[in-house]
Design an enzyme around this catalytic site. Sequence first.
Site, PDB file in Angstrom:
ATOM      1  CB  CYS A  64       0.719  19.174 -16.874  1.00 18.48           C
ATOM      2  SG  CYS A  64      -0.308  20.589 -17.284  1.00 18.48           S
TER       3      CYS A  64
ATOM      4  CB  CYS B 169      -0.235  20.032 -21.698  1.00 18.48           C
ATOM      5  SG  CYS B 169       1.203  19.965 -20.602  1.00 18.48           S
TER       6      CYS B 169
ATOM      7  CG  HIS C 129      -4.012   2.355  -7.090  1.00 14.84           C
ATOM      8  ND1 HIS C 129      -4.096   1.776  -5.843  1.00 14.84           N
ATOM      9  CD2 HIS C 129      -5.122   1.938  -7.774  1.00 14.84           C
ATOM     10  CE1 HIS C 129      -5.205   1.047  -5.772  1.00 14.84           C
ATOM     11  NE2 HIS C 129      -5.834   1.136  -6.925  1.00 14.84           N
TER      12      HIS C 129
ATOM     13  CD  GLN D  34      -4.568  -3.071  -4.148  1.00 13.37           C
ATOM     14  OE1 GLN D  34      -4.159  -3.812  -3.259  1.00 13.37           O
ATOM     15  NE2 GLN D  34      -5.830  -2.677  -4.226  1.00 13.37           N
ATOM     16  CG  ASN D  35       2.157  -0.908  -2.457  1.00  9.94           C
ATOM     17  OD1 ASN D  35       1.059  -0.792  -1.913  1.00  9.94           O
ATOM     18  ND2 ASN D  35       3.003  -1.876  -2.148  1.00  9.94           N
ATOM     19  CB  VAL D  36       1.660   5.306  -5.412  1.00 10.52           C
ATOM     20  CG1 VAL D  36       0.277   4.970  -5.941  1.00 10.52           C
ATOM     21  CG2 VAL D  36       1.576   5.814  -3.968  1.00 10.52           C
TER      22      VAL D  36
END
Length: 532
Positions: free
Chosen positions: A175, A178, A167, A149-151
């Site tokens: 972006c 796009c 996550h 779950q860590n980023v």
Amino acid sequence: MRHLVVTLRGSGEIRRFSPYSAAARHLCVAAPPPSVVPEHEPADESDVDHLRRVVASSRRLLVLTGAGISTESGIPDYRSAGVGLYARSQHRPIMHREFVEDAWKRARYWARNYVAWPRFSAATPNANHTTLVAWERGRRRHLHWLVTQNVDALHAAAGHRGVTELHGCTHSVVCLACGDVTRRHALQTRIAAMNPNWSATTDDIVRYRIRSFTFPVLLMPTAIPRVITRFPYTFVRFDTTYPHGDEHEEFKKVVEQAKSNEGLLVAEVGIADYGEKENSDLGDRYKVNQDDFPVYMLFNKDDPDAPIRHKGHYNADALKKFIRENTGLFLGLHGCMKAYDDIAMEFMPADAKLREQLIEKAEAKGETLENAGDKKSAEIYVKYMKKMADKFGGDAEDFVAKETKRVERLRDDDHTAAKKKVQLNAQSNILHSFSFAAAQKDELTLTSQVVFFGDNVPKATVDFVYNKVRESDALLVLGSSLYVYSGYRFAVRAKKEGKPVAIVTIGETRADDLADVKISARCSDILARLDA
């Protein structure tokens, strides 16, 4: 967005910054944080033995990790008593809907993200990460797959191969328009290059978005609250009771030009250091030190308690740039012309065909000018537009940033003649018009490549992890409270499929009633005991 908040466009490239103007040559790396591992009691040996049996009997172990395994790398979790982010700060994570719909909150998100990034990205894998890498490679354990779950990308940094970042990952930005992806480190470098005069620590970040002001008045303490909530923007100079000198003359230039802008108040507060020390209470309220005079602050009537403080040169052009960056108001800089600034606003987001038309328009307009100075400025605008005719997105902005740096280096050189300095200053101001125009394009299409609170994990990712649950024969949760459903659902699925569920996390979890064994202890201590 102005001052310290990334703004971008469909290319996914950074355009510039906001809520606080002039952002950061010095990347703010704060001192290492105090321990962010929550307090806990020693684990019961019988529980450790139970966990050991569960893990040892597994041949296809699925591991789900959360913030609790990264606290040992100095990254705090959210909910732990005393040391979690919720316990140490009133700040709460931005919700996905807020990010998408509220420009000010996006601005605050990127401001905080920019300042915190050097320390966050400097975190390194700890014993938890390296142990799980060893398990993956078949040393003593049979790790089938890892879901985190860590980023923070620490599993990848440790060398883990079979990992799903549920996550997302903050090390990439995407972006929204796009789908282009940019590396977060590259973004940090570009932000710093585009905002060379600002340095800060997290505490310096003004929490609210600001704009700006209209005519010169003297403000007394009782008038401040009424005035800054009556006018949309108020630009205040704090100085001695009777200011004088070059800096005051530069301020008067700003006053003269700003008074034609409706909704903009320009004011002075004189603070005496003698007698009854008139207005000293205002100095105390806004943390204005007399040794720093003059001090300039910009107030927004919607957030009157959160002024933006100008940091940088005090000449008229620098003050007007500060105002413009934080408000979008046009205050003519030396060498700039509003008609050509309007063309620059159209030029930066334009495609190749429209750029050709705008260059022709600028050239035609220049032929009608009679003033020699205006003609020279028009030529500079056109020259830069031609140089950027085939440069789009980040390439155009890189050109502006590098050219600005080159021009200002020559301007500030002591060997440059005074007349040439004036010309170079005009060039610098015109380049600023292009960088400002770039900052206005689609000002928030860039986002960290993460799942925000309130957003959904992509269905393909959920289905993939469900499949890993099906393939596994046991689930081990490390360092997660499973408070959010995105992770909790996999514990529910494992239990429904009759597979053992083991949890090692300090404090209560949402899945305690599902666990075959639950240990409230530091993850690395328990993993070490399992491998002992």
